[in-house]
Design an enzyme around this catalytic site. Structure first.
Site, PDB file in Angstrom:
ATOM      1  N   ASP A 297       0.839  -1.194   0.000  1.00 34.05           N
ATOM      2  CA  ASP A 297       0.000   0.000   0.000  1.00 34.05           C
ATOM      3  C   ASP A 297       0.878   1.249   0.000  1.00 34.05           C
ATOM      4  O   ASP A 297       0.842   2.059   0.923  1.00 34.05           O
ATOM      5  CB  ASP A 297      -0.910  -0.048   1.246  1.00 34.05           C
ATOM      6  CG  ASP A 297      -1.905   1.103   1.280  1.00 34.05           C
ATOM      7  OD1 ASP A 297      -2.119   1.742   0.232  1.00 34.05           O
ATOM      8  OD2 ASP A 297      -2.456   1.361   2.366  1.00 34.05           O
TER       9      ASP A 297
HETATM   10  C1  SPV Z   1      -7.164   2.247   3.804  1.00 32.90           C
HETATM   11  O1  SPV Z   1      -8.137   1.546   4.070  1.00 32.90           O
HETATM   12  O2  SPV Z   1      -6.410   2.016   2.880  1.00 32.90           O
HETATM   13  C2  SPV Z   1      -6.870   3.424   4.630  1.00 32.90           C
HETATM   14  C3  SPV Z   1      -7.177   3.387   6.042  1.00 32.90           C
HETATM   15  O3  SPV Z   1      -6.302   4.340   4.122  1.00 32.90           O
HETATM   16  S1  SPV Z   1      -5.745   2.884   6.831  1.00 32.90           S
HETATM   17  O4  SPV Z   1      -5.350   1.608   6.333  1.00 32.90           O
HETATM   18  O5  SPV Z   1      -6.064   2.846   8.250  1.00 32.90           O
HETATM   19  O6  SPV Z   1      -4.717   3.868   6.579  1.00 32.90           O
HETATM   20 MG    MG Z   2      -5.440   3.904   2.325  1.00 33.55          MG
END
Ligand code: SPV
Ligand code: MG
Length: 555
Positions: A65
């Site tokens: 991510d």
């Molecule tokens: C996501 O769901 O990708 C978010 C929330 O951005 S978090 O993972 O808490 O950053």
């Molecule tokens: Mg996110």
């Protein structure tokens, strides 16, 4: 009405739906989805909107991510999610994938694909996940981020498209004062709502922020790490929207890891069958029935040629007052009558013509698109008399089922694949106390059959002395081609006889065996039940739930 798959909702309607959620006076919820299927599940669970999470989307692509998946890859997946659902989708748009100019283009593309809104966070591209342990987050300068918000708002075509500014000051450890300063600036720059994020395990800093924010514009939160904080506190603090940000992805990973390891260890799928969604549920989620309907409308000559007859004439006296005003086939199991469930199972396998033999309280059977064959003698006659009433359905390919039967869809699918003229379904698991219709076959179900089908020797109401039965006939059979002639002829041979009114389907099966027209046997191991008693009815609820078919479709 012409058939279509999930009906489209106009883009502006979805924008408006999301805006209404943000501005709703009550606390609202979004749930994460990461592809078309999970998006559908979110909608079916009753959520009013979907969070297209960057964490979940990147994970399902198999990457990290931190903007490893390109924004166009994300938008392509969003298109599937939009097509699969009628509720609005809010994209977790990271930092907007670049500067103000990249955000402008993103907003235009999202609107073109009917995505209802986007959240952008005040970090630097490429960003990394806010919950990554031990990671120090760097924040964007406030002015630059405000410019990005303005550019996004100026480029949207629909006035309802939502841009939510996500404040990462608490994540970066800069404290409440900085978070408020930023939220104020982003609000002034035109953000439709503020998402305030925290990675604490308690929701106190979020609640403190909400109190200080005092409702200046809608507040959105993501209680992933502070999941123990009661939702009621969020409500009381005036928070508008809660996002469950990654829960379907995590549920899916858990389930997939479990099943993968079971299959690897056991080298058989038999052990996991009960733990996974039945295939028919997958087909239903894919709306296969809609394609069937469309085929019958648009593809001339392509219609299923299998008919079904369901024997539903009896009251089911053991169920007492429950069947006072309806036959037992109309008893609801998790809100859906047994007969309707049976009909759904048949329709999923493209069985179009379904004849129902009625008798007791026939008027209570109020289901559409069925052919009814009343058996006026239902009180004094057996199943063969009922079967005969539905003779007009005896064409080409026929499935006969008892009307109090529930079974998993694959059983019918396999039955329809049987090449044999006449096939009956026999459950080879040990019969319970007081069972009937014991089946004696040419071979037991000993796991060495490899698809070979044994033949029937006899069906008896009680076990034979000194010989263990090989299973139970479940009340489901199929005859096609010459098998249907055999059925017709055997029925005709019996029909004139004095005892005809006392005869049941097993008598016909035994006749067939004696005349050398031997039915073949499809063995199953459980995954069915019939409803004779109150206990059966209770079990039926759990069974239907397990089989994943409790969801009544709107179609
Ligand atoms: C996501 O769901 O990708 C978010 C929330 O951005 S978090 O993972 O808490 O950053
Ligand atoms: Mg996110």
């Amino acid at each position: 009405m012409t058939p279509t798959a999930t009906p489209a909702v106009t883009p502006t309607a979805k924008d408006r739906m999301l805006r209404r959620l943000l501005e709703s006076p009550t606390l609202e919820f979004l749930l994460e989805a990461h592809n078309g299927l999970s998006a559908k599940l979110v909608e079916r669970a009753g959520f009013k909107g979907i969070w297209a999470s960057s964490l979940a989307l990147s994970a399902q692509f198999g990457v990290r991510d931190c903007n490893e998946a390109s924004w166009t890859q994300v938008v392509d997946m969003l298109e599937f999610m939009v097509d699969a659902t009628r509720i609005p989708i809010l994209l977790d748009g990271d930092t907007g994938y670049g500067n103000f100019n990249n955000l402008r283009r993103l907003v235009r593309k999202l609107e073109q694909r009917s995505v209802a809104g986007v959240t952008i966070e005040d970090k630097l591209f490429p960003k990394s996940n806010s919950l990554l342990p031990g990671h120090r987050q760097q924040l964007a300068p406030i002015d630059e981020f405000c410019g990005k918000i303005k550019a996004g708002k100026d480029s949207q075509q629909s006035e309802d498209f939502c841009i939510i500014a996500r404040v990462e000051a608490l994540i970066a450890g800069w404290g409440i004062a900085e978070a408020l300063r930023r939220a104020e600036a982003y609000h002034a720059a035109g953000a439709d709502a503020i998402l305030i994020h925290s990675r604490r395990t308690r929701g106190d800093e979020i609640l403190e922020f909400a109190r200080a924010w005092a409702g200046r514009c809608p507040l959105v939160i993501v209680p992933t790490t502070y999941h123990g904080t009661p939702t009621e506190l969020f409500r009381q603090a005036g928070i508008g929207l809660v996002i469950w940000a990654n829960h379907l992805l995590r549920a899916a990973v858990d389930a997939m890891e479990h099943i993968a390891s079971e299959l690897q260890c056991n080298e058989t799928a038999a052990e996991v069958e009960d733990d996974i969604a039945p295939l028919e549920h997958i087909f239903e989620l894919q709306e296969t029935h809609e394609l069937r309907r469309a085929e019958s409308r648009y593809l001339a000559g392509k219609s299923g040629s299998t008919n079904a007859v369901i024997l539903a004439a009896t009251r089911g006296t053991d169920l007492r007052e429950l069947t006072h005003k309806r036959p037992k086939a109309m008893l609801p199991v998790n809100g859906i009558p047994i007969l309707e469930r049976l009909v759904q199972t048949f329709r999923r396998q493209d069985v179009r013509r379904i004849g129902v033999v009625t008798g007791y309280q026939a008027a209570a059977i109020d289901l559409p698109d069925l052919e009814f064959y009343p058996n006026p003698e239902y009180g004094n006659s057996g199943e063969l008399s009922s079967l005969l009433c539905a003779e007009p359905c005896f064409q080409e390919d026929l499935v006969v089922a008892y009307g109090d039967l529930l079974f998993r869809g694959y059983i019918l699918r396999e039955l329809l694949e049987s090449p044999e003229p006449l096939t009956i379904v026999v459950d080879s698991t040990p019969p319970p106390e007081g069972a009937t219709d014991y089946a004696y076959c040419s071979r037991p179900d000993d796991r060495t059959l490899f698809g070979a089908m044994p033949t029937l020797r006899q069906v008896t109401p009680t076990p034979l002395q000194g010989e263990a039965p090989m299973g139970r006939w479940i009340g489901l059979l199929r005859a096609h081609g010459v098998g249907l002639d055999w059925l017709r002829e055997s029925l005709a041979a019996r029909r004139g006889q004095e005892d005809f009114a006392r005869l049941h389907v097993p008598d016909l099966l035994n006749d067939l065996v004696k005349s050398g027209r031997v039915p073949h046997v499809q063995y199953i191991r459980g995954h069915w039940l019939n409803v004779n008693t109150l206990t059966d009815l209770e079990r039926a609820g759990a069974f239907a739930h397990r089989a994943g078919d409790t969801r009544r479709t709107s179609r």
